[in-house]
Design a protein around this motif. Structure first.
Motif, PDB file in Angstrom:
ATOM      1  N   ALA A 118       0.838  -1.205   0.000  1.00 49.28           N
ATOM      2  CA  ALA A 118       0.000   0.000   0.000  1.00 49.28           C
ATOM      3  C   ALA A 118       0.873   1.256   0.000  1.00 49.28           C
ATOM      4  N   ASP A 177       8.825   3.428   7.864  1.00 49.36           N
ATOM      5  CA  ASP A 177       8.452   2.066   8.270  1.00 49.36           C
ATOM      6  C   ASP A 177       9.266   1.651   9.480  1.00 49.36           C
ATOM      7  N   LYS A 178       8.667   0.787  10.298  1.00 47.30           N
ATOM      8  CA  LYS A 178       9.364   0.347  11.506  1.00 47.30           C
ATOM      9  C   LYS A 178      10.492  -0.634  11.189  1.00 47.30           C
ATOM     10  N   THR A 183       2.687  -8.044   3.040  1.00 48.39           N
ATOM     11  CA  THR A 183       3.037  -8.084   1.621  1.00 48.39           C
ATOM     12  C   THR A 183       3.987  -9.234   1.284  1.00 48.39           C
ATOM     13  N   ASN A 219       1.620 -13.899   1.347  1.00 52.47           N
ATOM     14  CA  ASN A 219       0.311 -14.050   0.717  1.00 52.47           C
ATOM     15  C   ASN A 219       0.375 -14.992  -0.468  1.00 52.47           C
ATOM     16  N   MET A 220      -0.728 -15.093  -1.194  1.00 49.44           N
ATOM     17  CA  MET A 220      -0.831 -16.036  -2.309  1.00 49.44           C
ATOM     18  C   MET A 220      -0.183 -15.494  -3.587  1.00 49.44           C
ATOM     19  N   LEU A 229      -1.306 -13.590  -5.820  1.00 46.11           N
ATOM     20  CA  LEU A 229      -2.206 -13.491  -6.977  1.00 46.11           C
ATOM     21  C   LEU A 229      -2.508 -12.038  -7.283  1.00 46.11           C
ATOM     22  N   GLN A 246      -7.025 -10.006  -9.778  1.00 46.14           N
ATOM     23  CA  GLN A 246      -8.225 -10.643  -9.261  1.00 46.14           C
ATOM     24  C   GLN A 246      -9.393  -9.711  -9.540  1.00 46.14           C
ATOM     25  N   ILE A 274       6.474   4.154  14.563  1.00 51.52           N
ATOM     26  CA  ILE A 274       5.643   5.270  15.034  1.00 51.52           C
ATOM     27  C   ILE A 274       5.269   5.018  16.482  1.00 51.52           C
ATOM     28  N   ASN A 325      -1.819  -2.689  11.621  1.00 54.11           N
ATOM     29  CA  ASN A 325      -1.826  -1.683  12.694  1.00 54.11           C
ATOM     30  C   ASN A 325      -2.572  -0.394  12.357  1.00 54.11           C
ATOM     31  N   GLY A 380      -6.378  -5.839   3.329  1.00 55.73           N
ATOM     32  CA  GLY A 380      -6.863  -7.199   3.569  1.00 55.73           C
ATOM     33  C   GLY A 380      -6.864  -8.004   2.285  1.00 55.73           C
ATOM     34  N   GLY A 440      -5.295  -7.297  -1.529  1.00 55.98           N
ATOM     35  CA  GLY A 440      -4.717  -5.952  -1.432  1.00 55.98           C
ATOM     36  C   GLY A 440      -3.609  -5.716  -2.433  1.00 55.98           C
ATOM     37  N   VAL A 441      -2.780  -6.723  -2.673  1.00 56.18           N
ATOM     38  CA  VAL A 441      -1.693  -6.575  -3.646  1.00 56.18           C
ATOM     39  C   VAL A 441      -2.305  -6.320  -5.025  1.00 56.18           C
ATOM     40  N   SER A 442      -3.317  -7.101  -5.304  1.00 54.73           N
ATOM     41  CA  SER A 442      -3.997  -7.050  -6.581  1.00 54.73           C
ATOM     42  C   SER A 442      -4.560  -5.661  -6.914  1.00 54.73           C
TER      43      SER A 442
HETATM   44  C1  LIG Z   1      -2.604 -15.572   3.801  1.00 51.54           C
HETATM   45  C2  LIG Z   1      -2.790 -14.371   2.930  1.00 51.54           C
HETATM   46  C3  LIG Z   1      -2.983 -14.521   1.550  1.00 51.54           C
HETATM   47  C4  LIG Z   1      -3.149 -13.415   0.720  1.00 51.54           C
HETATM   48  N1  LIG Z   1      -3.239 -13.599  -0.626  1.00 51.54           N
HETATM   49  C5  LIG Z   1      -3.293 -12.517  -1.450  1.00 51.54           C
HETATM   50  C6  LIG Z   1      -3.271 -12.663  -2.867  1.00 51.54           C
HETATM   51  O1  LIG Z   1      -3.154 -13.757  -3.389  1.00 51.54           O
HETATM   52  N2  LIG Z   1      -3.389 -11.543  -3.636  1.00 51.54           N
HETATM   53  C7  LIG Z   1      -3.516 -10.307  -3.085  1.00 51.54           C
HETATM   54  O2  LIG Z   1      -3.639  -9.351  -3.815  1.00 51.54           O
HETATM   55  N3  LIG Z   1      -3.522 -10.141  -1.742  1.00 51.54           N
HETATM   56  C8  LIG Z   1      -3.400 -11.200  -0.914  1.00 51.54           C
HETATM   57  N4  LIG Z   1      -3.367 -11.026   0.448  1.00 51.54           N
HETATM   58  C9  LIG Z   1      -3.526  -9.682   0.981  1.00 51.54           C
HETATM   59  C10 LIG Z   1      -2.261  -8.845   0.836  1.00 51.54           C
HETATM   60  O3  LIG Z   1      -1.152  -9.553   1.329  1.00 51.54           O
HETATM   61  C11 LIG Z   1      -2.453  -7.557   1.637  1.00 51.54           C
HETATM   62  O4  LIG Z   1      -3.648  -6.916   1.287  1.00 51.54           O
HETATM   63  C12 LIG Z   1      -1.338  -6.555   1.393  1.00 51.54           C
HETATM   64  O5  LIG Z   1      -0.088  -7.143   1.513  1.00 51.54           O
HETATM   65  C13 LIG Z   1      -1.478  -5.427   2.388  1.00 51.54           C
HETATM   66  O6  LIG Z   1      -0.444  -4.522   2.228  1.00 51.54           O
HETATM   67  P1  LIG Z   1      -0.254  -3.315   3.227  1.00 51.54           P
HETATM   68  O7  LIG Z   1       0.769  -2.450   2.656  1.00 51.54           O
HETATM   69  O8  LIG Z   1      -1.571  -2.728   3.563  1.00 51.54           O
HETATM   70  O9  LIG Z   1       0.259  -4.011   4.601  1.00 51.54           O
HETATM   71  P2  LIG Z   1       1.723  -4.499   4.997  1.00 51.54           P
HETATM   72  O10 LIG Z   1       2.399  -5.187   3.884  1.00 51.54           O
HETATM   73  O11 LIG Z   1       1.586  -5.250   6.266  1.00 51.54           O
HETATM   74  O12 LIG Z   1       2.510  -3.150   5.241  1.00 51.54           O
HETATM   75  C14 LIG Z   1       2.333  -2.382   6.395  1.00 51.54           C
HETATM   76  C15 LIG Z   1       3.648  -1.764   6.768  1.00 51.54           C
HETATM   77  O13 LIG Z   1       3.446  -0.885   7.868  1.00 51.54           O
HETATM   78  C16 LIG Z   1       4.526  -1.017   8.742  1.00 51.54           C
HETATM   79  N5  LIG Z   1       4.103  -0.624  10.099  1.00 51.54           N
HETATM   80  C17 LIG Z   1       3.153  -1.197  10.868  1.00 51.54           C
HETATM   81  N6  LIG Z   1       3.078  -0.584  12.056  1.00 51.54           N
HETATM   82  C18 LIG Z   1       3.991   0.401  12.042  1.00 51.54           C
HETATM   83  C19 LIG Z   1       4.394   1.390  13.001  1.00 51.54           C
HETATM   84  N7  LIG Z   1       3.851   1.470  14.208  1.00 51.54           N
HETATM   85  N8  LIG Z   1       5.381   2.236  12.644  1.00 51.54           N
HETATM   86  C20 LIG Z   1       5.967   2.163  11.422  1.00 51.54           C
HETATM   87  N9  LIG Z   1       5.617   1.259  10.497  1.00 51.54           N
HETATM   88  C21 LIG Z   1       4.654   0.381  10.799  1.00 51.54           C
HETATM   89  C22 LIG Z   1       4.924  -2.479   8.665  1.00 51.54           C
HETATM   90  O14 LIG Z   1       6.257  -2.671   9.042  1.00 51.54           O
HETATM   91  C23 LIG Z   1       4.657  -2.814   7.207  1.00 51.54           C
HETATM   92  O15 LIG Z   1       5.807  -2.717   6.423  1.00 51.54           O
HETATM   93  C24 LIG Z   1      -3.185 -12.127   1.286  1.00 51.54           C
HETATM   94  C25 LIG Z   1      -3.004 -11.954   2.660  1.00 51.54           C
HETATM   95  C26 LIG Z   1      -2.782 -13.048   3.479  1.00 51.54           C
HETATM   96  C27 LIG Z   1      -2.545 -12.850   4.949  1.00 51.54           C
END
Ligand SMILES: Cc1cc2nc3c(=O)[nH]c(=O)nc-3n(C[C@H](O)[C@H](O)[C@H](O)COP(=O)(O)OP(=O)(O)OC[C@H]3O[C@@H](n4cnc5c(N)ncnc54)[C@H](O)[C@@H]3O)c2cc1C
Lengths: 400, 280
Positions: A14, A33-34, A43, A46-47, A49, A52, A190, A221, A358, A361-363
């Motif tokens: 994201a 980032d922490k 990130t 996950n799968m 994929l 989607q 943070i 978080n 959730g 999300g990657v997609s």
């Molecule tokens: C089992 C599983 C299967 C999945 N399969 C798929 C799939 O096939 N295709 C798809 O598109 N999506 C899939 N997803 C969903 C996808 O992985 C997520 O939607 C996506 O990775 C979310 O990205 P993000 O950046 O929101 O979160 P994150 O990747 O978790 O990034 C959040 C960042 O915030 C940082 N952070 C957190 N708290 C703090 C703080 N207090 N201070 C500083 N930094 C902080 C963390 O270090 C982290 O780097 C799957 C998820 C799971 C669990």
């Protein structure tokens, strides 16, 4: 104290895709980032994929979940090409074993058609960018996947479904954003945020930063960080998903993503994906947990072995297990199962955007950045395009 | 690392209520009623904030009961009954409350209780109830600041629970009602049978309605008070006390769990320590 227009908290898919989109404009922005590296949380677990949107019952027209995912489909090939990130169209198979499966897939098929292929559809994509879904009979399915279980009578085929490497992608997005002027501050957790009339003070474990705008993309978080400034107007429940990787020898067994529909009273996902680096990834055993839960219950591997044995019977998968691991993702409306993304400015906290992704999300990453840029513009942030934006150059983001 | 609870205790129920109140306050939503029930649908903890309409009390409780006994959230029930759920209200004396703001507490793949909120729009009620359920997945514990009247009720009930625990008496349910007999707070200690909560609520109502010790309803107004059945809440049994604060009648408290005389003694002893007087 350093001052920024926009501070993005979180360098998962994201945060990095938003940073990359913002780097197309003249703006003074930073990503915090922490962890000491990019994409070490959800990130990386996950799968993998992408594209989607046509393939799953969960993409209800009218949700942001559907909108961002479906609109992202045509953007994937160009994005991964610009950044030199692996991307492969594998196609998805919704497996049909009886009439009830067929009826459900028929509903899905109609939904996919109505929401994206008809000219008046809400997320219209032309046919050369989004290939129509089609039903396969047993024979055509066998031609595609010779080892598939004989219990499978046919499939709903989604030719658009693809895989990528989400970690490489997030890194490339970050490095490209950095090359185009966005700053990165890794290894800074943070700790607190102060809300003032026209700015925020973001206090990390090592620094304090003054910023006009905050984009909260902290994955699991997001709620905690939002609560620091009373910007939490949503709720999610942490869900652990357990996945199993099988070694490279399993690569030749299966070349498409495939899944069975969920059964009544059984929330677990039953899917297999040939991942881009080789081998099959199978899952997902799901459970509501505390967000710090690190346990790996044995039911996870047992479920995953059952799933792959159900799809490709008679192969000694147990001998080819590479690793079993988990990811924890936020699920909104978990009590009904009607998950949706949150990408929004909260009711009472201006100059703040929460990003809760959730599932899938990657997609949605390619559209996510554009959606956030729209929200910033709507909030009156002046964003002037940068004439010298380079979509492919890279610069390291690590702590120097 | 903490684990997701597999049973809703009083302290978990209070954590859920605190999370709901915090969410409502952060989002500038109207004060309402907050209920948590066990897997049988019986109240473990309930609070009504100052300014919340009295009628929201039983709506919140009945929503939580509906979520548990129908094993589904109000949202789902609304959809599957196609908005006609109110027709089912000829059953269960009208308790079925098929509107958003009713959520089953799901943990370890089963329903271990329910959450109900009433006091806002259907959408707000839903969001607040969601914030409640999600609190069982939070490691941090916090107490939400509440308005004056509810905060006094909290203090009083905590003193009662402390007294009962210190003296190793049988666990009790505590009910605190306002000057109109409407509930402000209901707490059931772990291992107190669910019936005690209803008894406590009735005793508190009786004390408030007659502005005296609950058993005096009989003494002052005659045997008929309890037998004419004009109000099913009348319970002229010791253990309900009408309260004064700064010489002003403020409501009633009732507890149940021990022998009635003992219940009464507990209240009388505890309120001495705070600035309440019993109306005799
Ligand atoms: C089992 C599983 C299967 C999945 N399969 C798929 C799939 O096939 N295709 C798809 O598109 N999506 C899939 N997803 C969903 C996808 O992985 C997520 O939607 C996506 O990775 C979310 O990205 P993000 O950046 O929101 O979160 P994150 O990747 O978790 O990034 C959040 C960042 O915030 C940082 N952070 C957190 N708290 C703090 C703080 N207090 N201070 C500083 N930094 C902080 C963390 O270090 C982290 O780097 C799957 C998820 C799971 C669990």
């Amino acid at each position: 104290m350093e001052e920024y227009d926009v501070t993005i908290i979180g360098a998962g898919i994201a945060g990095t895709s938003i940073a990359r989109e913002l780097s197309k404009y003249k703006i003074n922005a930073i990503v915090i980032d922490k962890n000491n590296d990019i994409a070490l949380e959800m990130t990386s677990t996950n799968m993998a994929l992408v594209c989607q949107g046509g393939d799953s019952l969960t993409f209800r027209p009218g949700t942001l979940h559907a909108e961002l995912n479906i609109k992202s489909i045509p953007l994937w090939p160009k994005l991964t090409e610009e950044l030199g990130v692996p991307f492969k169209r594998i196609g998805g198979l919704g497996l049909i074993r009886n009439k009830s499966d067929y009826m459900k897939f028929l509903k899905m098929y109609t939904r996919a058609f109505r929401s994206s292929l008809r000219r008046d559809a809400p997320y219209y994509i032309s046919e050369n960018e989004f290939k129509p879904l089609q039903f396969l009979d047993r024979k055509s399915l066998k031609d595609l996947e010779p080892y598939i279980s004989s219990k499978v009578l046919g499939a709903l085929y989604d030719p658009n479904l693809s895989v990528t490497d989400p970690i490489k992608l997030a890194k490339a997005l970050a490095e490209n954003a950095r090359a185009n002027g966005i700053e990165f501050l890794l290894g800074n957790e943070i700790k607190s945020i102060e809300k003032n009339k026209d700015y925020f003070i973001v206090n990390t474990s090592k620094n304090s930063i003054k910023t006009k705008f905050v984009i909260n993309a902290t994955g699991i978080n997001v709620d905690k960080i939002a609560e620091m400034v009373k910007a939490r107007d949503f709720t999610y429940v942490p869900v652990k998903g357990i996945l199993t990787d099988f070694d490279e020898e399993t690569t030749e067994l299966f070349s498409h993503q495939a899944f069975y529909l969920p059964r009544l009273g059984d929330p677990h996902v039953r899917a297999v994906v040939p991942i881009i680096s080789g081998g099959l990834r199978v899952g997902i055993y799901l459970d509501f947990v505390m967000r710090t839960d690190k346990s790996l219950p044995s039911q996870g591997l047992r479920h995953n072995l059952n799933v792959i044995g159900d799809i490709i019977p008679g192969y000694p998968f147990r001998k080819h297990i590479k690793r079993t691991f988990f990811g924890i993702m936020p699920l909104t409306n978990a009590e009904t199962g009607w998950h949706d993304f949150i990408v929004d400015i909260p009711n009472y906290v201006p100059r703040w955007i929460n990003v809760v992704l959730g599932p899938a999300g990657v997609s949605s990453a390619p559209m996510l950045g554009k959606k956030v840029v729209d929200l910033l513009m709507m909030s009156g942030v002046h964003l002037e395009p940068k004439p010298n934006f380079n979509p492919s150059t890279k610069r390291g983001v690590g702590n120097e | 690392m903490s684990r997701v609870p597999n049973k809703v205790t009083l302290s978990i129920a209070l954590k859920i209520i605190n999370a709901m109140i915090r969410f409502a306050k952060d989002n500038e939503m109207l004060p309402g009623s907050y209920a948590v029930v066990d897997e049988g649908g019986h109240v473990i903890a309930f609070e009504r904030r100052d300014g919340a309409p009295a009628a929201t009390a039983d709506i919140a409780i009945d929503k939580a009961w509906t979520a548990v006994t129908m094993k589904a959230s109000g949202r789902i029930l609304e959809v599957i009954t196609r908005g006609q759920g109110w027709r089912l209200n000829v059953k269960h004396k009208g308790r079925l409350t098929i509107i958003p703001g009713a959520i089953p507490i799901i943990a370890h793949g089963r329903i271990i209780g329910g959450v109900g909120h009433s006091g806002g729009s259907a959408e707000d009620d839903l969001k607040i109830a969601q914030a409640g359920w999600a609190a069982i997945f939070r490691e941090d514990d916090f107490e939400s600041e509440v308005e004056e009247r509810l905060s006094m009720a909290r203090k009083l009930s905590k003193e009662i629970i402390k007294y009962v625990t210190d003296k190793s008496l049988r666990p009790v349910s505590v009910a605190i009602v306002d000057e109109w007999g409407e509930p402000l707070l209901l707490y059931r200690m772990d291992r107190a049978p669910f019936g005690t909560l209803e008894l406590a609520r009735d005793k508190a109502w009786t004390a408030s309605a007659f502005r005296s010790f609950s058993e005096n309803a009989l003494v002052f107004y005659g045997e008929k008070v309890s037998t004419t059945n004009w109000n099913e809440r009348v319970l002229p049994v010791p253990g309900g006390v009408a309260l004064e604060y700064n010489k002003e009648f403020v409501g009633g408290i009732g507890i149940a769990g021990n022998e009635p005389e003992k219940d009464k003694e507990i209240i009388v002893e505890v309120i001495k320590k705070l600035d309440f007087q019993a109306i005799t």
